[in-house]
Scaffold this motif. Sequence first.
Motif, PDB file in Angstrom:
ATOM      1  N   ALA A   1       0.854  -1.187   0.000  1.00  0.00           N
ATOM      2  CA  ALA A   1       0.000   0.000   0.000  1.00  0.00           C
ATOM      3  C   ALA A   1       0.881   1.225   0.000  1.00  0.00           C
ATOM      4  O   ALA A   1       2.054   1.157   0.373  1.00  0.00           O
TER       5      ALA A   1
ATOM      6  N   ASP B   1      -8.869   2.151  -2.119  1.00  0.00           N
ATOM      7  CA  ASP B   1      -8.571   2.020  -0.687  1.00  0.00           C
ATOM      8  C   ASP B   1      -9.466   0.982  -0.044  1.00  0.00           C
ATOM      9  O   ASP B   1     -10.266   1.292   0.861  1.00  0.00           O
TER      10      ASP B   1
ATOM     11  N   GLY C   1      -9.070   0.435   3.602  1.00  0.00           N
ATOM     12  CA  GLY C   1      -9.552   1.468   4.486  1.00  0.00           C
ATOM     13  C   GLY C   1     -10.917   1.143   5.045  1.00  0.00           C
ATOM     14  O   GLY C   1     -11.292   1.633   6.128  1.00  0.00           O
TER      15      GLY C   1
ATOM     16  N   SER D   1      -3.646   3.957  -1.291  1.00  0.00           N
ATOM     17  CA  SER D   1      -4.563   4.196  -0.180  1.00  0.00           C
ATOM     18  C   SER D   1      -4.967   5.658  -0.072  1.00  0.00           C
ATOM     19  O   SER D   1      -5.668   6.035   0.852  1.00  0.00           O
TER      20      SER D   1
END
Lengths: 923, 292
Positions: free
Chosen positions: A758, A860, A863, A789
């Motif tokens: 990432a 992402d 996330g 990300s």
Amino acid sequence: MRFGFPAALWALPLAGLPIVLHLLSRRAARRVQFSDLTLLRAVDARARPKARLREMLLMAARCVLLAALILAAAAPAFRGDAAAGGQGLDLVLLLDASYSMQAHDGVRMRFDAAREAGRRLLKRLAPGDRVAVGVFDEALKAPLAWGDARAADAALAGAKPGWRGTDSDLALSAARQLLEAAPRGRKRAVVVLGDGAEHGLRAGAPLAPADGAAVIGLRFPALANSWLASAGPALDSSARAPRLEARLAASGAAASTPLDLWVGDRRAGSTAASAPAGGEGRASLSLPPADNPGAPVWAGRVAARVDALSADDELYYALSHRPSPRVLVLYADPSFFRAGKPGWFLRELFGGGRETLAGRDADFLESARWNEADLGKYGTVLVADSARPAPGLSAGLESFASRGGGVWFLPGARGTEADLAAYPWLPARFGPVEEPSSGGLKPARKGEATSGWDELDLSRVTISRRFALEPAPGAEVWAADASGAPLLVAGPVGRGRAVVWASPLDSAWSNLGLKPLFIPWARACLALSVSESAADISRRSTVGASLTHSWSRGEAAPNRITVRAPDGRRTTIDVSDRKAVLPETSIPGLYTFEDGARSIAYAVNLDPSRGESDLLPSKSPPWRSADVDALDTVFLDSVYGKDMSVWLLALAALMLIGEMLLSLPTTLTPLAAPKAMAKVAGAAALMLMLTLTASAQQGDRFVWTQLQLGETWDPYPDAPSGIVSWLDEVTSVRTSPQRRVISLNDPALFSSPFLYLAGASAPPELRDDELRRLRQYISGGGFLWIEDSGGGPPGSFDRWLRRELPRIMPDSALAPLPASHVLYRTFFLLRGPAGRVRVHGAVEGVEWAGRVAVLYTRDDVLGSWAKDALGKPLRTCVPGGEAQRELARRLTLNVVMYSLTGSYKADAVHQAAILEKLKAAAQ
Amino acid sequence: MRWLDPASQARLKGLALSPRRASGLSGAPGKHRTLARGHSRDFAQHRPYSYGDESRSIDWKAYARLDRFYVKEFRAEDRIPVFILLDCSGSMAYAGDGRPSKFDLGRRLAAAISWLALSQGDEAGLVAFSAEAKLALPARTGAAQLGAVDEALSALEISAAEPADLASAIAAAAEALPRRGMVVLISDLMGDTAGALKAVRVLAARRHEVLVVRTLDPDEREFPYEGPCLMEGLEGGEPLFIDAREAAPAYREAFVRQADAYAGSLRRAGISYAVAETGGHWEAALGRLLSR
């Protein structure tokens, strides 16, 4: 073990203090309330044996430490015989001054070595010590008395070895008496500076000196010695053939040595003698003829080869024999020698060229020429055929006899009574000729002269014609015939003697010459004719004894006489009662009693009866033996005891170290150390194995592996654990809860088939080796998921990736994946990508060998997994909210399942079911 | 409210007690999804009309499109009883210096969970167990139940009786549960690990939804004692004399092993598990428990 400071031993119970303290500490432990003791009990049960052992060892170490310190403080001494005494030392030094101490062992005399050892010892004494020095041989030379070290040193320095034997028992008992009289409370020691030879210790197990005294003696290496045991006249020695017999003795080893004979100052002969070890050998030496045949005296010495002990290799002798002077035979005319005449018998008797049978040699002379002979040379004159005497013969013979000579008178066959009366001084007067009727004779007196006659048959001796003898007053009749008429008469004439036989030797008169009696008869006559002669005397004495010389009746005794000692000193002693006594002889040698013209020698030798010359050491002496050079240490050990406190202190130090080691924390104790080291070794081996083998899967478990590249590589550290646990829950994949973080150079790269990278900002540019590794990884079958990300418009990370990917994989390019890609069907059925944001329509990937090897998402996805401390989602998903979050989670699972299973869901067999599900979901 | 204060309420707002599996339960209307079909606003599926269905439930739009009669079906929403099993054995009375006792922490946790359950319309009940179990409060909904829970918690005491082992205690508690529901076990789980795990799995096998909160004191994890100590257990038994300095490493290791065993085993069994320490933030632990 004796203690110099026994009061310290009262503190010994203190050594048990650690145990007492340990027991008290149990009581002093504080009480703690704890919730549950199950775990503690289990832990304690497991650790108890080891802990108890450690406890025991620790306490033991402490107790031994304290005990060792206390014992060391008590000043222990080991095996000190005298160490029990108090302050001060009473030391008795006994120095052996016998002649065996003169033995030389090649370096120095034993006496010197012993004396030096004694003097060295004196230097070791403290100021308060008393010393008594005794020099002894067969007795103490001076009584023992206490003095100080200096006086003792002087006494030792002045001592000299003597010529006497050793009596150690006497010295030891004197020392014992002295020590018993001394006050108690002091240390005592007796040191015997002798050679420890067997000859000095007679009494078997002699008295030990006073109790509590250390007795030390010296020990010398064994020396073999040979010595002359005796030198004296041989049994068959006589004045004519004097012989000495010497006996050689040896101990320790067999000896053979030449023997030298010295007469006076001249060397007179030598021979060889040998003796086996522990035994004796004999040798005989012949002496030269005496200087003065009338007084055959020999004095001198016999010397053997000098060996270790020289004092006993020389022996003095002084002997005198009965003189056997020659005989002068006077005859009347040459017909004397015809057969049957006396001369014929007498010549046979006196050897006639061979050895004489009468023990004396003879010279024959016509009596008419008697003046020509030197009568002084002869001891006996045999008038063998007396007839008319030659002029002056009778007077000459009388004066000869009165001067001490001997006359043996045989009447001649032609002699008449009147002729024979010319010798009035004879002990018998001749009468007329008689013819006895009976034969035979018998001895009339008992005496040495006729001692052998009884064995002979005297009856067969016939004397057919004889003269009648009339003994004079004072004469002795020694033999008579059967009728009692005297045949053999002897008597004194002046200082000498005369012997008369009644019958001529002619065979017409008697057959005596033919009988076996003839020789003993002749010897008897000769013996009777000799005045009181000196017997065979060997004048010997031993060193230390007194010498006595006495005069016989016939000699005149002077009033004073001088005695010359072998070293030249002269002593004058008075003569009383015809005796002269020299009180003491201190050195061996010839002592001469000088009396004007005459000197009589006495031989004084070492006393062999004590066995002093045997130098072999005693096997079990009553003292502690020490080598000469080691006397100091043995003395100190014996008197003061070997100091053990050093050993005890060393023991205490050892225990201290042990105690320190044991009381270190458990992780470092020596007991645990081997186990800990084994554990470390085992762990190291395991780790080695782990890094070598393909441990990425940890067996067959899925491991979330994250690549650490750049600074923003880890935006959501807790997301992987959530992903993995959900994966574990929803699917049947076996997972490992810990994520793994590696870098590009890590060797574990090739053990991780799934790799996640990432970033929000651009990492540093990849180096060539990193590129190569990545290419190897991908072409080897690995799956790389790269995610931006940031979630927004393409940033630096996006640019970096699009730059690097062609470098990593030059042959393939990043292309978007269609919505019908098997990625959206591997587990959940999804319509399209989703993430925290939903910006992009499609994910991109790099195809390689029929599969997507590199996946690039910009939404992402991770996330959506982020959670806060309470477990609630951290970031909201826009624009779809929770539904989008759910889709993002499903996409994550799909990607993981894609990496694990590939595109098998694209197989035709699954298509129908998938289509149906899709349709149902659509509705 | 003694055992629940507004600060905790604020922190805990938003957490939801939701069972993982939709379970066919009481039938009383509540928030949770069930497999049963009932009346709610969630659309479940279309079903072809069959004789006897209510004509109200016909989906006319579907009829317009497909020219056939379909009935809409809605999911039934259920409410579940949440039983809180609170360990009242002696070891719960342990309190480190300056910290509340584990029992107090357990009571706070019980109050918070009851409040969460009641605020989402479920029932909340309380079971106190040590050697034997007692249903301290039957499960009921309603705001008044919260007060009752609070009072019941205050009335609970650590039982001074000799405890049986943990496994039988949990089994006894399981017996005391009147009906199936969600079970939150609040205990320090100090004791026989294997037995406790077995009892908890048995509990889960009875079709309860099990959540386990372990209350601990940091002292039990760190073992901060030194020197020779005479350890007295709060649950009785013989005092144990140990040298704390030597026993500490082994104890800590054993404790970690036990904690890992609980965590791993419960997670494998699909049981939510969290550890709350008396000195720390128990609300976070509750959040972790409920968001799995």
